[in-house]
Design an enzyme around this catalytic site. Structure first.
Site, PDB file in Angstrom:
ATOM      1  N   ARG A   1      14.854  26.027  -9.527  1.00 54.26           N
ATOM      2  CA  ARG A   1      15.603  25.419  -8.085  1.00 54.26           C
ATOM      3  C   ARG A   1      16.617  24.261  -8.619  1.00 54.26           C
ATOM      4  NH1 ARG A   1      11.778  26.527  -3.103  1.00 54.26           N
ATOM      5  NH2 ARG A   1      12.218  28.721  -3.154  1.00 54.26           N
TER       6      ARG A   1
ATOM      7  N   LYS B   1       4.251  43.996   4.571  1.00 52.42           N
ATOM      8  CA  LYS B   1       4.313  44.404   5.934  1.00 52.42           C
ATOM      9  C   LYS B   1       5.598  45.244   5.902  1.00 52.42           C
ATOM     10  CE  LYS B   1       3.030  41.480   9.110  1.00 52.42           C
ATOM     11  NZ  LYS B   1       2.895  40.131   9.734  1.00 52.42           N
TER      12      LYS B   1
ATOM     13  N   GLY C   1      10.483  35.915  -2.393  1.00 55.29           N
ATOM     14  CA  GLY C   1       9.599  34.898  -3.063  1.00 55.29           C
ATOM     15  C   GLY C   1       8.637  35.396  -4.008  1.00 55.29           C
TER      16      GLY C   1
ATOM     17  N   GLY D   1      13.688  34.451   2.271  1.00 56.58           N
ATOM     18  CA  GLY D   1      14.103  34.666   3.766  1.00 56.58           C
ATOM     19  C   GLY D   1      15.427  34.813   4.098  1.00 56.58           C
TER      20      GLY D   1
HETATM   21  P1  ADP Z   1       8.701  39.187  -1.292  1.00 58.71           P
HETATM   22  O1  ADP Z   1       8.161  37.778  -0.918  1.00 58.71           O
HETATM   23  O2  ADP Z   1       8.903  39.468  -2.755  1.00 58.71           O
HETATM   24  O3  ADP Z   1       9.626  39.473  -0.097  1.00 58.71           O
HETATM   25  P2  ADP Z   1       6.279  40.002   0.370  1.00 58.71           P
HETATM   26  O4  ADP Z   1       6.040  38.754   0.941  1.00 58.71           O
HETATM   27  O5  ADP Z   1       6.971  41.098   1.337  1.00 58.71           O
HETATM   28  O6  ADP Z   1       7.222  40.330  -0.966  1.00 58.71           O
HETATM   29  O7  ADP Z   1       5.113  40.859  -0.118  1.00 58.71           O
HETATM   30  C1  ADP Z   1       4.414  40.254  -1.182  1.00 58.71           C
HETATM   31  C2  ADP Z   1       2.841  40.449  -0.965  1.00 58.71           C
HETATM   32  O8  ADP Z   1       2.498  41.752  -0.816  1.00 58.71           O
HETATM   33  C3  ADP Z   1       1.936  40.088  -2.148  1.00 58.71           C
HETATM   34  O9  ADP Z   1       1.172  38.744  -1.916  1.00 58.71           O
HETATM   35  C4  ADP Z   1       1.166  41.153  -2.582  1.00 58.71           C
HETATM   36  O10 ADP Z   1      -0.325  41.019  -2.774  1.00 58.71           O
HETATM   37  C5  ADP Z   1       1.138  42.134  -1.237  1.00 58.71           C
HETATM   38  N1  ADP Z   1       1.016  43.406  -1.634  1.00 58.71           N
HETATM   39  C6  ADP Z   1       1.427  44.300  -2.300  1.00 58.71           C
HETATM   40  N2  ADP Z   1       0.950  45.490  -2.613  1.00 58.71           N
HETATM   41  C7  ADP Z   1      -0.120  45.393  -1.459  1.00 58.71           C
HETATM   42  C8  ADP Z   1      -0.924  46.422  -0.931  1.00 58.71           C
HETATM   43  N3  ADP Z   1      -1.047  47.527  -1.624  1.00 58.71           N
HETATM   44  N4  ADP Z   1      -2.021  45.886   0.063  1.00 58.71           N
HETATM   45  C9  ADP Z   1      -2.119  44.691   0.239  1.00 58.71           C
HETATM   46  N5  ADP Z   1      -1.108  43.607   0.026  1.00 58.71           N
HETATM   47  C10 ADP Z   1      -0.008  44.238  -0.812  1.00 58.71           C
HETATM   48 MG    MG Z   2       6.767  36.921   0.362  1.00 60.49          MG
END
Ligand code: ADP
Ligand code: MG
Length: 392
Positions: free
Chosen positions: A36, A196, A349, A372
């Protein structure tokens, strides 16, 4: 478009720059990852090259409106000085006469202010704090894309009291991410994973207007699969989103956007790093098991799309990449994106963390510094800190 610092003559001016130096620290309080800080260097270097006097301010961690010794900006200042080979004077205050004095006494140095979130007024967007910040400088530049979805004293409030411009990183983020929604080279393939589905509905809705294909994985795909009537065992699901998803799928059909779900999964008998695990076709998840990663058939299928794409956007890991047994899907997909000729843009992230874990960050064309904020922008929402800047 908003005005950038290139639109204004900054020679001889004091320029107050909101940067995102919210870096991880190690056990000894040293900067553990300076990505960063490096992200803000182009703006800082530009200011130095054009005879301006940068005054930098950032938050660090979550001190909740009070002084926390372990979250002072000292170590960040040290790292910055090393990266720039230019003197950095760190002031243990955010505003006030002490800061003014330091600025006057050090015309040939970069000034770094104390952790903004030591002051409760920062998150409250307290006008008096913003006014005091504004008194320190002639011009305000916001280069902290990662906090641009927050209306704080240093991101929104202060912009009302000074000529307020975008920094170079902010500009690049807005151009690259915003460009995805405007005129991406086609085929445009979007990869969505992560935890989610409710977090992703906004971006799905945006991409239904412009993407050609949306490839899904991670935890979010199980709500999709369930809405198609398939058995998902104990995999994560958001029952309250099933109706929403049905209408998303309907809209996708109408718009001619292909939404693709995985064909196989690495499943586990419990949510644990050391769980028993095996590969199964997507339609064969036993009732007591859960999908924690996409399998090799899915990776191959998705890679075909990625290879043929001209633009790829990726958000959300394909599996629980933090656990070795469930990291292969994310790694496989990340490798394909690294190898494709397509313009590759990554946001989120955890997606960024996965790339770093696989040492593939440098192989992407652009990795957003704002999780975010990036998602907000891609949902087509306004970012308050950007709105607060001067129109170009
Ligand atoms: P980002 O931060 O890149 O936007 P998210 O916060 O939406 O991503 O999601 C990341 C999390 O999703 C990770 O911690 C990962 O462990 C979890 N994850 C990925 N696949 C699964 C799964 N099949 N079941 C439960 N958790 C999952
Ligand atoms: Mg995340």
């Amino acid at each position: 478009m908003k005005k950038t610092l290139r639109d204004v003559d900054v020679e001889g001016k004091k320029v107050l720059v909101r940067v995102d130096f919210n870096v991880p620290l190690d056990k000894n309080g040293r900067v553990a990852d300076d990505t960063r800080i490096r992200g803000a260097l182009p703006t800082i270097q530009y200011l130095l090259d054009h005879g301006a006097r940068p005054i930098l301010m950032s938050h660090l961690g979550r001190p909740r409106g009070q002084v926390v010794e372990s979250l002072r900006m000292g170590p960040v200042g040290k790292r910055l000085q090393k990266l720039l080979s230019y003197p950095v004077v760190y002031v243990r205050e955010i505003v006030g006469p002490g800061v003014k004095k330091a600025v006057e006494e050090n015309p040939k140095a970069i000034i770094l202010l104390e952790n903004l979130r030591f002051h409760p007024g920062e998150r409250e967007n307290l006008p008096e704090l913003s006014r005091q910040m504004a008194r320190l400088a002639d011009v305000y530049v916001n280069d902290a894309f990662g906090t641009s979805h927050r209306a704080h004293a240093s991101t929104v409030g202060v912009a009302a009291y000074l000529p307020a411009l975008m920094g170079l990183l902010m500009e690049k983020e807005l151009e690259t991410l915003g460009g995805l929604l405007e005129d991406p080279a086609r085929p445009f393939v979007v990869l969505l994973g992560g935890n989610k589905v409710s977090d992703k509905l906004g971006v799905i809705d945006s991409f239904l207007e412009i993407a050609d294909t949306i490839l899904t994985g991670g935890g979010m795909c199980f709500t999709l699969i369930k809405s198609m009537g398939l058995e998902i065992g104990q995999s994560v699901v958001e029952e309250d989103q099933l109706r929403q998803i049905t209408s998303v799928l309907k809209k996708a059909r109408k718009k001619g956007v292909k939404i693709v779900v995985p064909s196989d999964f690495m499943i586990a008998d419990r949510f644990d790093k050391k769980a028993n695990h095996k590969l199964v076709p997507a339609e064969s998840i036993p009732p007591d098991w859960m999908g924690l990663d996409v399998g090799p058939v899915t990776v191959e299928k998705y890679c075909t799309f990625i290879k043929e794409a001209k633009t790829v956007f990726w958000n959300g890991p394909m599996g629980v990449f933090e656990w070795h047994a469930f990291s292969k899907g994310t790694r496989g997909i990340a490798n394909c994106i690294a190898d494709t000729e397509a313009v590759s843009v990554v946001g989120g992230g955890d997606s960024d963390a996965a790339l770093r874990q696989f040492d593939l960050e440098d192989k992407m064309d652009f990795v957003s510094t704002g999780g975010g904020a990036a998602m907000r922008l891609l949902e087509g929402k306004k970012l308050p800190a950007v709105e607060a800047l001067m129109d170009g």
